[in-house]
Scaffold this motif. Sequence first.
Motif, PDB file in Angstrom:
ATOM      1  N   TYR B   9     -13.280   8.746  -7.615  1.00  0.00           N
ATOM      2  CA  TYR B   9     -12.482   7.541  -7.412  1.00  0.00           C
ATOM      3  C   TYR B   9     -11.585   7.690  -6.189  1.00  0.00           C
ATOM      4  O   TYR B   9     -11.432   6.753  -5.400  1.00  0.00           O
ATOM      5  N   ALA B  10     -10.970   8.850  -6.048  1.00  0.00           N
ATOM      6  CA  ALA B  10     -10.079   9.073  -4.911  1.00  0.00           C
ATOM      7  C   ALA B  10     -10.841   8.899  -3.606  1.00  0.00           C
ATOM      8  O   ALA B  10     -10.363   8.246  -2.667  1.00  0.00           O
ATOM      9  N   VAL B  11     -12.026   9.469  -3.554  1.00  0.00           N
ATOM     10  CA  VAL B  11     -12.822   9.353  -2.336  1.00  0.00           C
ATOM     11  C   VAL B  11     -13.226   7.902  -2.095  1.00  0.00           C
ATOM     12  O   VAL B  11     -13.100   7.377  -0.981  1.00  0.00           O
ATOM     13  N   MET B  12     -13.674   7.228  -3.140  1.00  0.00           N
ATOM     14  CA  MET B  12     -14.078   5.828  -3.005  1.00  0.00           C
ATOM     15  C   MET B  12     -12.916   4.986  -2.486  1.00  0.00           C
ATOM     16  O   MET B  12     -13.076   4.158  -1.579  1.00  0.00           O
ATOM     17  N   ALA B  13     -11.749   5.205  -3.074  1.00  0.00           N
ATOM     18  CA  ALA B  13     -10.580   4.415  -2.698  1.00  0.00           C
ATOM     19  C   ALA B  13     -10.183   4.679  -1.246  1.00  0.00           C
ATOM     20  O   ALA B  13      -9.823   3.744  -0.513  1.00  0.00           O
ATOM     21  N   LEU B  14     -10.275   5.914  -0.830  1.00  0.00           N
ATOM     22  CA  LEU B  14      -9.861   6.240   0.532  1.00  0.00           C
ATOM     23  C   LEU B  14     -10.857   5.718   1.567  1.00  0.00           C
ATOM     24  O   LEU B  14     -10.469   5.306   2.658  1.00  0.00           O
ATOM     25  N   VAL B  15     -12.110   5.726   1.216  1.00  0.00           N
ATOM     26  CA  VAL B  15     -13.096   5.134   2.111  1.00  0.00           C
ATOM     27  C   VAL B  15     -12.826   3.635   2.247  1.00  0.00           C
ATOM     28  O   VAL B  15     -12.831   3.076   3.345  1.00  0.00           O
ATOM     29  N   PHE B  20     -10.335  -0.945   5.696  1.00  0.00           N
ATOM     30  CA  PHE B  20      -9.561  -2.189   5.672  1.00  0.00           C
ATOM     31  C   PHE B  20      -8.110  -2.051   6.131  1.00  0.00           C
ATOM     32  O   PHE B  20      -7.403  -3.044   6.206  1.00  0.00           O
ATOM     33  N   ASP B  21      -7.668  -0.852   6.464  1.00  0.00           N
ATOM     34  CA  ASP B  21      -6.244  -0.696   6.754  1.00  0.00           C
ATOM     35  C   ASP B  21      -5.906  -0.814   8.239  1.00  0.00           C
ATOM     36  O   ASP B  21      -4.810  -0.483   8.661  1.00  0.00           O
ATOM     37  N   THR B  22      -6.842  -1.276   9.024  1.00  0.00           N
ATOM     38  CA  THR B  22      -6.600  -1.301  10.466  1.00  0.00           C
ATOM     39  C   THR B  22      -5.494  -2.270  10.870  1.00  0.00           C
ATOM     40  O   THR B  22      -4.795  -2.045  11.846  1.00  0.00           O
ATOM     41  N   ILE B  23      -5.327  -3.355  10.151  1.00  0.00           N
ATOM     42  CA  ILE B  23      -4.309  -4.339  10.509  1.00  0.00           C
ATOM     43  C   ILE B  23      -3.115  -4.301   9.558  1.00  0.00           C
ATOM     44  O   ILE B  23      -1.992  -4.033   9.963  1.00  0.00           O
ATOM     45  N   ASN B  24      -3.379  -4.516   8.279  1.00  0.00           N
ATOM     46  CA  ASN B  24      -2.303  -4.536   7.294  1.00  0.00           C
ATOM     47  C   ASN B  24      -2.488  -3.427   6.271  1.00  0.00           C
ATOM     48  O   ASN B  24      -3.603  -2.932   6.090  1.00  0.00           O
ATOM     49  N   PRO B  25      -1.404  -3.051   5.613  1.00  0.00           N
ATOM     50  CA  PRO B  25      -1.544  -2.156   4.466  1.00  0.00           C
ATOM     51  C   PRO B  25      -2.454  -2.807   3.430  1.00  0.00           C
ATOM     52  O   PRO B  25      -2.508  -4.027   3.315  1.00  0.00           O
ATOM     53  N   VAL B  26      -3.143  -1.976   2.694  1.00  0.00           N
ATOM     54  CA  VAL B  26      -4.068  -2.470   1.679  1.00  0.00           C
ATOM     55  C   VAL B  26      -3.446  -2.271   0.298  1.00  0.00           C
ATOM     56  O   VAL B  26      -2.980  -1.177  -0.014  1.00  0.00           O
ATOM     57  N   SER B  27      -3.414  -3.316  -0.494  1.00  0.00           N
ATOM     58  CA  SER B  27      -2.827  -3.197  -1.830  1.00  0.00           C
ATOM     59  C   SER B  27      -3.813  -2.541  -2.788  1.00  0.00           C
ATOM     60  O   SER B  27      -5.027  -2.675  -2.640  1.00  0.00           O
ATOM     61  N   LEU B  28      -3.264  -1.842  -3.759  1.00  0.00           N
ATOM     62  CA  LEU B  28      -4.122  -1.215  -4.767  1.00  0.00           C
ATOM     63  C   LEU B  28      -4.912  -2.260  -5.530  1.00  0.00           C
ATOM     64  O   LEU B  28      -6.029  -2.019  -5.960  1.00  0.00           O
ATOM     65  N   ARG B  29      -4.291  -3.424  -5.646  1.00  0.00           N
ATOM     66  CA  ARG B  29      -4.972  -4.522  -6.331  1.00  0.00           C
ATOM     67  C   ARG B  29      -6.312  -4.852  -5.660  1.00  0.00           C
ATOM     68  O   ARG B  29      -7.339  -5.026  -6.321  1.00  0.00           O
ATOM     69  N   GLY B  36     -13.861  -1.683  -8.358  1.00  0.00           N
ATOM     70  CA  GLY B  36     -14.037  -1.665  -9.806  1.00  0.00           C
ATOM     71  C   GLY B  36     -13.361  -0.503 -10.500  1.00  0.00           C
ATOM     72  O   GLY B  36     -13.868   0.046 -11.472  1.00  0.00           O
ATOM     73  N   ILE B  37     -12.200  -0.114  -9.988  1.00  0.00           N
ATOM     74  CA  ILE B  37     -11.439   0.972 -10.605  1.00  0.00           C
ATOM     75  C   ILE B  37     -10.158   0.373 -11.195  1.00  0.00           C
ATOM     76  O   ILE B  37      -9.526  -0.462 -10.561  1.00  0.00           O
ATOM     77  N   SER B  38      -9.803   0.810 -12.376  1.00  0.00           N
ATOM     78  CA  SER B  38      -8.592   0.299 -13.040  1.00  0.00           C
ATOM     79  C   SER B  38      -7.355   0.465 -12.162  1.00  0.00           C
ATOM     80  O   SER B  38      -7.121   1.524 -11.579  1.00  0.00           O
ATOM     81  N   LEU B  39      -6.561  -0.594 -12.089  1.00  0.00           N
ATOM     82  CA  LEU B  39      -5.363  -0.566 -11.241  1.00  0.00           C
ATOM     83  C   LEU B  39      -4.405   0.530 -11.674  1.00  0.00           C
ATOM     84  O   LEU B  39      -3.857   1.269 -10.847  1.00  0.00           O
ATOM     85  N   ASP B  40      -4.193   0.650 -12.970  1.00  0.00           N
ATOM     86  CA  ASP B  40      -3.271   1.662 -13.477  1.00  0.00           C
ATOM     87  C   ASP B  40      -3.722   3.069 -13.111  1.00  0.00           C
ATOM     88  O   ASP B  40      -2.911   3.935 -12.798  1.00  0.00           O
ATOM     89  N   TYR B  41      -4.999   3.268 -13.195  1.00  0.00           N
ATOM     90  CA  TYR B  41      -5.526   4.593 -12.877  1.00  0.00           C
ATOM     91  C   TYR B  41      -5.390   4.868 -11.381  1.00  0.00           C
ATOM     92  O   TYR B  41      -5.028   5.966 -10.960  1.00  0.00           O
ATOM     93  N   THR B  61       6.199  -7.442  -0.915  1.00  0.00           N
ATOM     94  CA  THR B  61       5.085  -8.352  -0.672  1.00  0.00           C
ATOM     95  C   THR B  61       4.375  -7.943   0.622  1.00  0.00           C
ATOM     96  O   THR B  61       5.012  -7.512   1.561  1.00  0.00           O
ATOM     97  N   GLN B  62       3.086  -8.086   0.605  1.00  0.00           N
ATOM     98  CA  GLN B  62       2.263  -7.656   1.748  1.00  0.00           C
ATOM     99  C   GLN B  62       2.285  -6.148   1.947  1.00  0.00           C
ATOM    100  O   GLN B  62       1.855  -5.660   2.988  1.00  0.00           O
ATOM    101  N   GLY B  63       2.854  -5.459   0.979  1.00  0.00           N
ATOM    102  CA  GLY B  63       2.873  -3.999   1.080  1.00  0.00           C
ATOM    103  C   GLY B  63       1.534  -3.411   0.700  1.00  0.00           C
ATOM    104  O   GLY B  63       0.562  -4.136   0.479  1.00  0.00           O
ATOM    105  N   GLY B  64       1.500  -2.115   0.619  1.00  0.00           N
ATOM    106  CA  GLY B  64       0.267  -1.457   0.257  1.00  0.00           C
ATOM    107  C   GLY B  64       0.198  -0.073   0.857  1.00  0.00           C
ATOM    108  O   GLY B  64       1.223   0.500   1.233  1.00  0.00           O
ATOM    109  N   TYR B  65      -1.001   0.450   0.968  1.00  0.00           N
ATOM    110  CA  TYR B  65      -1.183   1.810   1.471  1.00  0.00           C
ATOM    111  C   TYR B  65      -1.956   1.829   2.780  1.00  0.00           C
ATOM    112  O   TYR B  65      -2.774   0.954   3.064  1.00  0.00           O
ATOM    113  N   VAL B  66      -1.663   2.862   3.554  1.00  0.00           N
ATOM    114  CA  VAL B  66      -2.345   3.124   4.819  1.00  0.00           C
ATOM    115  C   VAL B  66      -2.620   4.626   4.874  1.00  0.00           C
ATOM    116  O   VAL B  66      -1.850   5.413   4.336  1.00  0.00           O
ATOM    117  N   LEU B  67      -3.700   4.998   5.528  1.00  0.00           N
ATOM    118  CA  LEU B  67      -3.959   6.420   5.725  1.00  0.00           C
ATOM    119  C   LEU B  67      -2.864   7.002   6.612  1.00  0.00           C
ATOM    120  O   LEU B  67      -2.410   6.351   7.552  1.00  0.00           O
TER     121      LEU B  67
END
Lengths: 141, 141
Positions: B9-15, B20-29, B36-41, B61-67
């Motif tokens: 899952y970690a690898v899938m999420a990071l790929v 998608f993180d080139t412009i904006n942070p990507v939300s876990l949602r 298809g991975i549970s948000l809580d997990y 708002t508009q937050g999220g994660y970036v590498l």
Amino acid sequence: MKLTSKGRYAVMALVDLARFDTINPVSLRDISLRQGISLDYLEQIFSKLKKNQIVKSTRGTQGGYVLSKKPNEIKLTNIFNAVDEKVKTVQCKKESKKGCNGKATKCVTHNLWDELETHINTFFEKKSLEDLLKNNSERVN
Amino acid sequence: MKLTSKGRYAVMALVDLARFDTINPVSLRDISLRQGISLDYLEQIFSKLKKNQIVKSTRGTQGGYVLSKKPNEIKLTNIFNAVDEKVKTVQCKKESKKGCNGKATKCVTHNLWDELETHINTFFEKKSLEDLLKNNSERVN
DNA sequence: TCTAAACTTGACCAATTTAGTCAGGTATGT
DNA sequence: ACATACCTGACTAAATTGGTCAAGTTTAGA
């Protein structure tokens, strides 16, 4: 990711067997005492090793087990397969909408996991019991 | 021996993040929906990735994660270590009479397990996120 | 300023797996 | 005949996995 004890015990027991079976069959009791593995657990393991023709058994007093092939013909991959110690990557869920179905739309990690499996299995296919005997022959146990 | 879902899952999420993180942070949602991975997990996993400086987060708002590094600087070994997906061989019991104590009288499988760990870790050290991106760039998800 | 979106933390849990134990056999050499 | 050793299957305590749930905190934007 982890490696379980069952496979390790199987290898330990077979190395022990290889060193002591030259004259008489070796009893599980002896292996149990020398290697510190529960006798009951050893019986489960050897039942599988026997089904996979890695060892042969002799019943009765003075009975025990003997390798059914030469140490250099027994690869670790044979041993691990015999005791169900598979290198199993967690499967991608088939039913997942976004997931991997093994066909056109493989998930991003699918190929990676395949590669890793191959990589590990290659390692086990190269190593034989004889290799382990060599590594440890100079030591007293 | 098996590989658990957490590392996958970690690898899938990071790929996903890398794509998608080139412009904006990507939300876990978003990641949750796409992969298809549970948000809580995912939150548990990203908490660890953040502690290990693999990703950076932006709140609100508009937050999220970036590498926090370039994809070619993030090796799979970093990811697996971060989420505690260690290649852990079952340890020889220290207290065992006949067993391996890590010193002079190593059990027969000790060296073998060490070798295997090295073998697997080498594989993970060579692979970077970028490698995975290349493998999958031609596909639409 | 208010509020919803998004991150953060920690407790909790059901299902599965692991690493055995236990009990009751069967076969055979001496 | 009987002790030794193999053989088989049921059972189980503890750990791990793959999450869920609850209760926050932080901050962008209306």
